[in-house]
Write an enzyme that holds these catalytic residues in place. Structure first.
Site, mmCIF file in Angstrom:
data_model
loop_
_atom_site.group_PDB
_atom_site.id
_atom_site.type_symbol
_atom_site.label_atom_id
_atom_site.label_comp_id
_atom_site.label_asym_id
_atom_site.label_seq_id
_atom_site.Cartn_x
_atom_site.Cartn_y
_atom_site.Cartn_z
ATOM 1 N N HIS A 1 35.022 -57.698 56.910
ATOM 2 C CA HIS A 1 35.755 -58.766 56.472
ATOM 3 C C HIS A 1 34.950 -59.993 56.909
ATOM 4 O O HIS A 1 34.509 -60.137 58.233
ATOM 5 C CB HIS A 1 37.132 -58.823 57.036
ATOM 6 N N THR B 1 5.715 -51.125 32.235
ATOM 7 C CA THR B 1 6.694 -52.163 31.687
ATOM 8 C C THR B 1 7.629 -52.844 32.593
ATOM 9 O O THR B 1 7.404 -53.880 32.763
ATOM 10 C CB THR B 1 7.777 -51.370 30.610
HETATM 11 P P1 FAD Z 1 7.030 -47.702 31.206
HETATM 12 O O1 FAD Z 1 7.087 -48.606 32.336
HETATM 13 O O2 FAD Z 1 7.013 -48.443 29.947
HETATM 14 O O3 FAD Z 1 5.371 -47.205 31.410
HETATM 15 C C1 FAD Z 1 4.649 -46.428 30.704
HETATM 16 C C2 FAD Z 1 3.123 -46.980 30.818
HETATM 17 O O4 FAD Z 1 2.318 -45.916 30.130
HETATM 18 C C3 FAD Z 1 2.750 -48.462 30.243
HETATM 19 O O5 FAD Z 1 2.249 -49.191 31.175
HETATM 20 C C4 FAD Z 1 1.687 -48.238 28.964
HETATM 21 O O6 FAD Z 1 0.640 -48.951 29.207
HETATM 22 C C5 FAD Z 1 1.155 -46.656 29.625
HETATM 23 N N1 FAD Z 1 0.680 -45.975 28.382
HETATM 24 C C6 FAD Z 1 1.477 -45.729 27.192
HETATM 25 N N2 FAD Z 1 0.546 -44.663 26.510
HETATM 26 C C7 FAD Z 1 -0.660 -44.494 27.157
HETATM 27 C C8 FAD Z 1 -1.724 -44.091 26.922
HETATM 28 N N3 FAD Z 1 -2.197 -43.164 25.870
HETATM 29 N N4 FAD Z 1 -2.820 -43.717 27.660
HETATM 30 C C9 FAD Z 1 -2.561 -44.713 28.973
HETATM 31 N N5 FAD Z 1 -1.502 -45.346 29.185
HETATM 32 C C10 FAD Z 1 -0.587 -45.283 28.439
HETATM 33 N N6 FAD Z 1 15.049 -51.314 33.946
HETATM 34 C C11 FAD Z 1 15.832 -51.284 35.308
HETATM 35 O O7 FAD Z 1 16.377 -50.249 35.737
HETATM 36 N N7 FAD Z 1 16.183 -52.396 35.633
HETATM 37 C C12 FAD Z 1 15.603 -53.745 35.213
HETATM 38 O O8 FAD Z 1 16.054 -54.637 35.849
HETATM 39 C C13 FAD Z 1 14.885 -53.569 33.928
HETATM 40 N N8 FAD Z 1 14.597 -54.940 33.441
HETATM 41 C C14 FAD Z 1 13.800 -54.788 32.338
HETATM 42 C C15 FAD Z 1 13.350 -56.015 31.613
HETATM 43 C C16 FAD Z 1 12.851 -56.005 30.462
HETATM 44 C C17 FAD Z 1 12.459 -57.453 30.062
HETATM 45 C C18 FAD Z 1 12.308 -54.712 30.184
HETATM 46 C C19 FAD Z 1 11.502 -54.777 28.829
HETATM 47 C C20 FAD Z 1 12.742 -53.556 30.655
HETATM 48 C C21 FAD Z 1 13.517 -53.463 31.578
HETATM 49 N N9 FAD Z 1 13.896 -52.491 32.449
HETATM 50 C C22 FAD Z 1 14.614 -52.467 33.363
HETATM 51 C C23 FAD Z 1 13.589 -51.194 31.666
HETATM 52 C C24 FAD Z 1 12.292 -50.393 32.533
HETATM 53 O O9 FAD Z 1 11.295 -51.341 32.364
HETATM 54 C C25 FAD Z 1 11.962 -49.023 31.865
HETATM 55 O O10 FAD Z 1 12.993 -48.230 31.697
HETATM 56 C C26 FAD Z 1 10.911 -48.351 32.708
HETATM 57 O O11 FAD Z 1 9.956 -49.270 32.760
HETATM 58 C C27 FAD Z 1 10.632 -47.102 32.189
HETATM 59 O O12 FAD Z 1 9.400 -46.475 32.933
HETATM 60 P P2 FAD Z 1 8.500 -45.614 32.284
HETATM 61 O O13 FAD Z 1 7.517 -45.185 33.370
HETATM 62 O O14 FAD Z 1 9.091 -44.341 31.435
HETATM 63 O O15 FAD Z 1 7.660 -46.322 31.323
#
Ligand code: FAD
Ligand code: NAI
Length: 467
Positions: free
Chosen positions: A446, A42
């Site tokens: 500063h 994401t």
């Molecule tokens: P994700 O990044 O959601 O990754 C999970 C991945 O798993 C996805 O790509 C998905 O396709 C994959 N997946 C799921 N199920 C399966 C499966 N069964 N098989 C294979 N693949 C799978 N956070 C910040 O710290 N700073 C920011 O500025 C910020 N801005 C953001 C702006 C927006 C618009 C959004 C929506 C979120 C933002 N976030 C920000 C939050 C941040 O994106 C998330 O906290 C972060 O991406 C979480 O990481 P993750 O690896 O847990 O999950």
């Protein structure tokens, strides 16, 4: 390719790719699987990165259009939205390819496909061509992240009724944008379109914006956004969205119930939070326990109730932030490798990248009051900071909270220019268990914005010198 690994990481976001990288650094062979088609999750594809690219570009546009004249610069400015979007996509492409490079560099295999856990130690991956690959490993890390929370009865079509994903890719500037939810996404993406010319109305269920953030800072933030042209309807809920001849009719009513009102708009952005994403993963079948909110339950070491299955990032409890996912990923990989991985949840910063920015770490004043902790406060406004004056950005303040007895820094909230960078020194101070006096007695150059942090720290003991 070998189908046996030391660890299989499901999800290629900050939780997943950082886990695979750290496992590789520690000499363990990992597979990192994502179904999206590009890595980075994401955050890189439809979150942090594209939103920050548009926030930067729209801020420059607005600055050139409205603020340059105040600095004695005459400029004729016009918007090329397709070029702005293309620049955003270029950055996303470079960074997502960068993640694939990093996986390779750390000897992790990047696999594009949909993963399902079929048994402890076993993962089946459906590849793009429909074929399947069966992988085995003693460790499986669930890092499947989160998805948009839906508003019951309202269908997101990503054209007129959009989530953050659609709001990052609108083809033209909407005349009117109605945002549901005055949280991080609503205010960041609302800022993007406001700067590019939309009339932005925000409907928020609670009686304040940015719930969870220090109330004084949150109120000041709302005042600044109102000055920028945002309209807020607080304590209000959206009960329906209907297509009209031109645009949309949005029905709202007081959160506590009462008379309905219809607001006409062109685009609705639904930004009421995100929910853990675990659909199709086979968790119920293998018996992985989840809580009422659909989050994977783990212990403090990221272990689920099923031996060999771990979880990190947005799909488990805690703030949904990329750097929290990243820190958990490194700690989880270290624990799998037999080391002592650890995350300090008291020192995880949070930043809203609007202008001015909002940055917080640790406890808010309300949280300290509720916990009965005796605290002292130091504050310093940017109007009294020389650098803020020179860059004509004086809205906001730094607020530092310290333990009344020990002076240990317990929290900080900043509304102001570069707040996201300024908070870093307080995060480090908290990580080292520093006192407010430690910050106050540290020399700061500063004229910089960092001096506002120092002056606020001095304020805890009542010796702010520059006000
Ligand atoms: P994700 O990044 O959601 O990754 C999970 C991945 O798993 C996805 O790509 C998905 O396709 C994959 N997946 C799921 N199920 C399966 C499966 N069964 N098989 C294979 N693949 C799978 N956070 C910040 O710290 N700073 C920011 O500025 C910020 N801005 C953001 C702006 C927006 C618009 C959004 C929506 C979120 C933002 N976030 C920000 C939050 C941040 O994106 C998330 O906290 C972060 O991406 C979480 O990481 P993750 O690896 O847990 O999950
Ligand atoms: P959020 O939790 O920040 O804000 C949602 C807002 O919607 C809250 O104010 C809530 O009270 C309100 N709300 C909930 N239901 C509602 C309803 N029915 N009607 C009106 N208002 C309602 O969630 P948001 O903005 O969707 O972002 C999701 C998450 O993504 C964030 O919590 C954050 O973890 C992450 N994120 C982080 C960013 C950053 O670090 N800069 C940027 C964008 C997202």
């Amino acid at each position: 390719m070998a189908d046996t690994f030391d660890a299989i990481v499901i999800g290629g976001g900050p939780g997943g790719y950082n886990a695979a990288i750290r496992l590789g650094q520690l000499g363990l062979k990992a597979a990192c699987i994502d179904k999206r088609g590009t890595f980075g999750g994401t955050c890189l594809n439809v979150g942090c990165i594209p939103s920050k690219a548009l926030l930067h570009a729209s801020e420059r546009f607005h600055e050139a259009e409205s603020d340059f004249a105040k600095l004695g610069i005459k400029a004729k400015v016009s918007l090329d939205l397709p070029a702005m979007m293309a620049q955003k996509s270029k950055v996303v492409g470079e960074l997502t390819r960068g993640v694939e490079f990093l996986l390779k560099k750390n000897k992790a295999e990047a696999i594009t496909g949909e993963a399902r856990i079929t048994a402890p130690g076993k993962v089946s991956v459906t590849l793009a061509d429909g074929k399947t690959r069966e992988l085995t490993a003693p460790n499986i890390i669930i890092a499947t992240g989160s998805d948009v929370a839906q508003l019951p009865g309202i269908t997101i079509d990503e054209k007129q009724v959009v989530s953050s994903t659609g709001a990052l890719a609108l083809e033209k500037v909407p005349g009117r944008l109605l945002v549901v939810g005055a949280g991080v996404i609503g205010l960041e993406l609302g800022s993007v379109w406001r700067r590019l010319g939309s009339e932005v109305t925000v409907v928020e269920f609670l009686d304040r914006v940015t719930p969870g953030i220090d109330l004084e800072i949150s109120k000041a933030f709302q005042r600044v956004l109102t000055k920028q042209g945002f309209t807020f309807h607080l304590s209000t809920k959206v009960t329906g969205v209907e297509k009209a001849k031109s645009g949309l009719k949005v029905t709202v009513e007081p959160a506590a119930g009462g008379d309905k009102q219809v607001i006409e708009t062109d685009v609705v952005l639904v930004a009421i939070g995100r929910v853990p994403y675990t659909a199709g993963l086979g968790l119920a079948e293998v018996g992985v326990a989840m809580d009422k909110r659909g989050r994977v339950i783990t212990d403090n070491h990221y272990k689920t109730n099923v031996p060999g299955i771990w979880a990190v990032g947005d799909c488990r409890e805690g703030v949904m932030l990329a750097h929290k996912a990243e820190d958990e990923a490194a700690a989880c990989a270290e624990i799998i490798a037999g080391k002592a991985g650890h995350v300090n949840y008291d020192a995880i910063p949070s930043v809203i990248y609007t202008f001015p920015e909002v940055a917080t770490v640790g406890k808010s004043e309300e949280e300290l009051k509720a916990a009965g902790v005796a605290y002292k406060v130091g504050k310093f406004p940017f109007t009294a900071n020389a650098r803020a004056k020179t860059i004509a950005a004086t809205d906001g303040m730094v607020k530092i909270l310290a333990d009344a007895k020990t002076d240990k820094v317990l929290g900080c909230a900043i509304l102001g220019p570069e707040a996201g960078n300024l908070i870093a020194e307080v995060v480090l101070a908290m990580e080292f268990g520093a006192s407010s006096e430690d910050i106050a007695r540290t020399c700061h150059s500063h004229p910089t914005l960092t001096e506002a942090v120092r002056q606020a720290a001095m304020g805890v003991e009542g010796w702010t010198m520059q006000m």
